[in-house]
Design a protein around this motif. Structure first.
Motif: not given
Length: 513
Positions: A445-452
């Motif tokens: 979720a953190l990685l996806a958040g950074f990409l977002f």
């Protein structure tokens, strides 16, 4: 009883398990085009402004690689170009993860075997998962189209854009369904699926950047087909036939492999070694090498091939100067190295959390009963989370550097992303050390958040203060003329070191299992 008995019950089960996740990614994918179209209409209110923006965007190879080609300098054409690829990526990643989660991961955990004992058909789980992915993507496409229609854009263009994003999502769901049949490990299946996604996206990027010579590459990827539907310009409905054929072929292959293999196995079965290991394979580091070598080899091969392919694509734009500061190839390489570093962060998460998988499977207790040093055990997996990205980004950078006028600079530009990747791995380790049950979902979720955050900043939805929460933002783009400032890199490395110490302390203090 047939092979599809129980599909309806499993559809309800999948929907209940993902009752929070599915609405979230549907809303994100549908909101991006609406917000971008609203902003575009405000920022570029005249045809002349849209024309100037189009010409400026198409002169930057990195922008073309990320978003594709603008087929018409209109509000609809620019909006479809700006948001279409981002929404398609959200749909693709969400579909991929959903399919692996409900097929191979369930089978690996043994829950699918328990369900099978209740009278569930052989293909019921795979069918239920694919139906959920199909319906979720169609819902995304419908909401996306309605949002654009509400802005008084032509309905046909909005429907084509929404269906193209949905079709990309279903296509990658079919890729994941096939990957789930190839290997008995959900971790390896995710790696194969994400590697396929990165390859398909890179093919589209290279085909668009080198449209004069390599445009056929865009026709070889679902991401390319999504742009080639040309929403608000040509509305090429016939291209959805390519999507349908791709999805049917891959789904049929997944069903065929599922019928032929045993439960909890794959087309590529795990090989059993000899009963007694030679001295070079004894110890926790040797065991970690044996666990990670297959994935590392596959990822390294993909990165090397993509690096060479992108280097060849950049050769044609090497002499094109952009603003007198850097070349078109530099812009292309800089953007794709960001994508590669984010994918390498995914590899780092998978590798750093390998010990967590061993812990859940009960293997950690057996291992630690003979080698009770927990720090060495966790450190062995961490070592590959550190060294692996070095190999991946180094090989990609080497492939690009072979055609670059600045060999050493291009290689450094690839390796400079390592502190951000290592920080992601350290976060995963710290979570595993203290919150083992939440480590996997929170890390992803953190990685996806950074990409977002990166995407939202690109679209002007968040400011610099917000996007700086992402570690990737603090890496200098040296190929684009940025100074090689050591302070941000040193800060990232210091935080990484601290998180590693925290994670190892948690593993040493808490109960295992």
């Amino acid at each position: 009883m047939t092979a599809f008995t129980g599909t309806g019950s499993l559809i309800r089960f999948v929907l209940r398990r993902d009752r929070w996740v599915l609405p979230f990614w549907i809303a994100v994918a549908a909101f991006i085009p609406f917000s971008l179209a609203s902003g575009t209409d405000t920022l570029y209110p005249t045809p002349e402004a849209l024309q100037n923006y189009t010409e400026a965007s198409m002169s930057n190879p990195a922008t073309v690689a990320m978003r594709g080609l603008i087929y018409a300098p209109t509000l609809g054409g620019v909006s479809a170009w700006g948001a279409g690829m981002s929404s398609a990526l959200v749909c693709a990643i969400a579909s991929l993860l959903t399919v692996i989660r409900h097929t191979r991961a369930e089978e690996e955990a043994g829950r699918l075997e328990i369900l099978g004992a209740t009278g569930i058909g052989r293909h019921a789980n795979l069918t239920a998962t694919l139906i959920v992915v199909l319906v979720a993507n169609l819902a995304t496409g419908m909401l996306l189209a309605l949002g654009l229609i509400s802005l008084d854009l032509p309905p046909s263009g909005g429907i084509v854009l929404g269906l193209s994003c949905a079709a990309v999502g279903v296509s990658l769901g079919a890729v994941a369904a096939l990957a789930a049949q190839l290997t008995p490990s959900s971790r390896a299946a995710r790696g194969i699926a994400f590697g396929s996604l990165a390859t398909l996206f890179a093919l589209r990027a290279v085909g668009d950047v080198q449209a004069d010579n390599l445009s056929w590459l865009s026709w070889s990827s679902p991401f390319g087909w999504a742009r080639l539907t040309q929403p608000y310009v040509g509305d090429r409905w016939w291209i959805f036939g390519l999507f349908a054929l791709f999805i049917l072929v891959l789904s049929a292959a997944a069903y065929a492999l599922s019928s032929r293999r045993d439960l909890a196995t794959g087309l590529l079965p795990e090989r059993f070694g000899p009963a007694t290991a030679p001295p070079r394979l004894r110890g926790v580091f040797a065991l970690a090498w044996r666990s990670h070598r297959g994935a590392l080899l596959a990822w390294s091969t993909a990165y090397a091939l993509l690096g060479v392919l992108i280097g060849a694509a950049g050769r044609g734009s090497t002499e094109e100067q952009l603003g007198g500061a850097f070349t078109g190839a530099d812009a292309l390489f800089s953007f794709l190295l960001l994508i590669f570093s984010q994918a390498a962060a995914g590899y780092a998460i998978l590798t750093a959390l390998r010990g967590g998988s061993e812990e859940r499977d009960g293997l950690a207790e057996l291992l630690l009963s003979s080698a009770p040093n927990r720090v060495r055990w966790a450190g062995a997996h961490l070592a590959f989370a550190v060294v692996g990205p070095v190999a991946l980004l180094g090989l990609a950078g080497l492939g690009m550097a072979l055609t670059s006028s600045d060999f050493l600079g291009t290689l450094v530009a690839a390796l400079i992303w390592l502190p951000a990747v290592w920080l992601i791995a350290a976060i995963a380790l710290a979570l595993w050390g203290w919150l083992p049950r939440l480590a996997t979902p929170v890390s992803w979720a953190l990685l996806a958040g950074f990409l977002f955050l990166e995407l939202a900043f690109e679209f002007g939805q968040v400011g610099e203060a917000v996007v700086e929460l992402s570690p990737f933002t603090h890496i200098p783009r040296v190929l684009l003329g940025a100074d090689l400032a050591p302070l941000p890199l040193a800060v990232l490395l210091a935080i990484t070191t601290g998180l590693i110490a925290v994670g190892l302390a948690g593993i040493r203090r808490r109960d295992i299992g």
